[in-house]
Design an enzyme around this catalytic site. Structure first.
Site, short mmCIF file in Angstrom:
data_model
loop_
_atom_site.label_atom_id
_atom_site.label_comp_id
_atom_site.label_asym_id
_atom_site.label_seq_id
_atom_site.Cartn_x
_atom_site.Cartn_y
_atom_site.Cartn_z
N ASP A 194 23.94 1.57 5.33
CA ASP A 194 24.61 0.57 4.97
C ASP A 194 24.67 -0.68 5.87
O ASP A 194 24.41 -0.62 6.99
CB ASP A 194 26.18 0.95 4.36
CG ASP A 194 26.43 0.23 3.17
OD1 ASP A 194 26.60 -1.10 3.24
OD2 ASP A 194 26.69 0.72 2.19
N HIS A 265 22.99 -4.75 1.65
CA HIS A 265 23.74 -3.82 2.38
C HIS A 265 22.93 -3.33 3.47
O HIS A 265 22.72 -2.11 3.89
CB HIS A 265 24.08 -2.64 1.55
CG HIS A 265 25.39 -2.76 0.56
ND1 HIS A 265 26.52 -2.54 0.91
CD2 HIS A 265 25.36 -3.34 -0.67
CE1 HIS A 265 27.28 -2.83 0.16
NE2 HIS A 265 26.64 -3.32 -0.99
N GLU A 332 24.61 -4.90 -5.15
CA GLU A 332 25.49 -6.08 -4.08
C GLU A 332 24.71 -6.72 -3.39
O GLU A 332 25.05 -7.02 -2.25
CB GLU A 332 26.80 -5.37 -3.80
CG GLU A 332 27.56 -5.00 -4.67
CD GLU A 332 28.99 -4.15 -3.81
OE1 GLU A 332 30.17 -4.30 -4.42
OE2 GLU A 332 28.63 -3.37 -3.00
C1 ACM Z 1 28.37 0.54 -5.25
O1 ACM Z 1 29.61 0.92 -5.76
N1 ACM Z 1 28.32 -0.74 -4.47
C2 ACM Z 1 27.36 0.94 -5.77
#
Ligand code: ACM
Length: 558
Positions: A194, A265, A332
């Site tokens: 991440d 991420h 995201e």
């Molecule tokens: C997530 O909670 N961004 C998959």
């Protein structure tokens, strides 16, 4: 809990979690069916040796009994694999367990089914069977006289552990695999990368861990909190660690699905290899592993260089993880840098794509084909639906049920994990003592009542719901004690959602679950799990509430 056949005997109260399919007393009047003692042997028929070993290392350790291989003793635990049970009982993970005056017989339709039966057997022995060593010598170990027929509702019964936001050392992961096994969960979704950390050694790219696995400091609480822990945080799993984790999981019939989150991420990877970022938009050489929470705008550049780099990452990953599914994240991904990047815009044009969403779909589609060519399947978060879902992709539906419904209707497989229901970082109670109260209130009962298959799906579409998983994001969980607190007891409720058939007709019986939980808390105590007690956090589990950001009102999509 039971509707077993025409048994003349009353249902015994054995407080199993998750609830089994069919349960009855096997002797008139119920009571004790069997006592295990120094005489008890294990008769391990072909293919059952690993389960015998597991029994010796757990039940043997807790009882102090050696449970030697069978000679000619009547007093025995009989382990068998009977493939024909699959059809009779409900698939390869089914098992039958019966305890009469002479023998405990555990029959699995496969080794996995047998293993789940062994888990049930440990529960039948009582909470002390979950200890690492005997509490007292010379006690009797009684097994109630029961017959059980059991099989799981879903084949994907998962837990996602985010080891990127806070690193969980290998021993902690192994411990969670044991806790999963005790609850008959069978998929560990391992969130390895991440913005805030890269946690898996990739030999050809050593800076991913040399640089990407450490951050200089850490925000305490939610991102709006003014507090920081001013010390480095980090760690990673070597490839040997991963092999150990995967093997340990496999012995417990748990599949480890690795996640490498792309193209968003990814700030930790870009900090390690700045050429992976959008170098025509920002100076990526100035980026560090992110020390805050939220969604970083620093995403991967959609270049051939990036594709080749991640093919290299996945090549090493496929050597380490035998799982059919490989998770590529896809959630995201902020597209601002792609909008500003001449390189990204040129790529959109060259590929004839509509927009940046389509560019992400192209990026994910590349890995869908790449993985398929190597006999694997891609799974990603539901954002991978935007811009068009790659051909063989499966979806983790996290922003509610919607993504999962759309994917199932389009014939794609789905794992249901809506944040409104099974994000275990969300607080468990509205009270002021709740530590770091982020998110919506999701009580034990809420999780217990979660239904993975939404009514909008017809029978054919519902078959695409492979199962469900609970997600443990760790921004506000800096160590295993916090992870335990957020995860338990709700994971026990979740396990029942994933394993136990829906009662017909009607709803799940929470009062019955609570009654069984009274015993299950003692099992968790014996396992050393720092769960949230029903009466609220213990003094040392409390923490001032200013560090988190509760969300008021009911969760959406309810
Ligand atoms: C997530 O909670 N961004 C998959």
């Amino acid at each position: 809990m039971s509707d077993y056949g025409n048994s003349p005997f009353p249902e015994p109260d054995v407080a199993l979690v998750p609830a089994p399919g069919r349960l009855s007393a096997s002797l008139p009047g119920g009571g004790t069916g069997y006592v295990i003692d120094e005489e008890t042997e294990i008769e391990a028929q072909p293919g059952t040796e690993r389960v015998a070993r597991w029994l010796r290392s757990t039940v043997g350790a807790a009882t102090g009994l050696s449970l030697p291989p069978h000679t000619d003793n009547w007093n025995r635990i009989l382990l068998r694999i009977l493939p024909e049970l699959a059809e009779e009982l409900g698939g390869p993970e089914s098992y039958r367990l019966s305890v009469d005056g002479y023998v405990v017989a555990i029959d699995g339709a496969s080794e996995a089914g047998l293993f789940w039966g062994a888990q049930t057997f440990r529960q039948l022995l009582g909470p002390d069977a979950f200890r690492r060593a005997p509490v007292s010598a010379n006690r009797e170990w009684e097994v109630p006289a029961v017959t059980l027929h059991d099989s799981p509702r879903f084949r994907w019964r998962g837990l996602m552990l985010d080891v990127a936001r806070h690193f969980l050392p290998k021993e902690g992961v192994l411990r969670y695999l044991d806790l999963m096994a005790a609850h008959k969960l069978n998929v560990l979704h391992f969130h390895l990368t991440d913005d805030q950390g890269w946690r898996v050694e990739i030999k050809r790219y050593p800076k991913l861990t040399e640089i990407g696995s450490w951050r200089g400091r850490t925000k305490i609480g939610h991102r709006a909190s003014p507090l920081w822990e001013e010390k480095p945080h980090g760690g990673y799993y070597t490839q040997d660690d991963i092999r150990e984790i995967v093997a340990y999981a496999a012995e417990r019939h748990i599949t480890v699905v690795p996640e490498i989150d792309v193209p968003g991420h990814s700030q930790a990877a870009i900090a390690a290899y700045p050429e992976l970022g959008n170098t025509d938009v920002i100076d990526t050489t100035s980026l560090t592993v992110w020390d805050n929470w939220g969604i970083s705008p620093n995403v991967l550049a959609p270049t051939d260089n990036t594709l080749r780099f991640y093919e290299g990452v996945f090549e090493e990953l496929l050597e380490l993880f035998p799982a059919r599914f490989v998770h590529v994240g896809g959630d995201e991904c902020l597209k601002d840098q792609w909008r500003q990047s001449p390189t990204a815009q040129a790529r959109i044009k060259e590929l004839g794509l509509a927009d940046e969403d389509a560019l992400q779909a192209w990026f994910i589609g590349h890995f869908d084909r790449w993985l398929a060519a190597r006999g694997r399947r891609l799974i990603g978060w539901d954002e991978i639906l935007e811009g068009g879902l790659a051909e063989g992709a499966a979806v983790s539906s996290w922003r509610g049920y919607g993504g999962g419904i759309a994917a199932a209707r389009a014939g794609h497989d789905v794992v249901m994990c809506p944040e409104q229901h099974v994000y275990l970082d969300h607080r468990q109670d509205a009270g002021p003592d709740e530590p770091v109260p982020i998110g919506h209130v999701r009580t034990l009962e809420d999780v217990y009542r979660f239904e993975p298959v939404p009514p909008q799906l017809d029978e054919e579409e519902a078959r695409h719901v492979l199962g469900t998983q609970a997600n443990v994001w760790t921004e506000v969980m800096e160590d295993h004690a916090r992870v335990d607190y957020q995860t338990f007891p709700r994971l026990a409720a979740f396990a029942e959602v994933a394993w136990s058939a829906l009662p017909e007709p009607g709803e799940r019986d929470f009062a019955d679950f609570e009654r069984r939980m009274a015993v299950h808390y003692r099992r968790l105590d014996a396992l050393g799990v720092g769960y949230r007690p029903p009466a609220g956090p213990r003094p040392w589990q409390r923490r001032p509430g200013v560090l988190g950001r509760p969300i008021d009102g009911p969760p959406p999509n309810r």
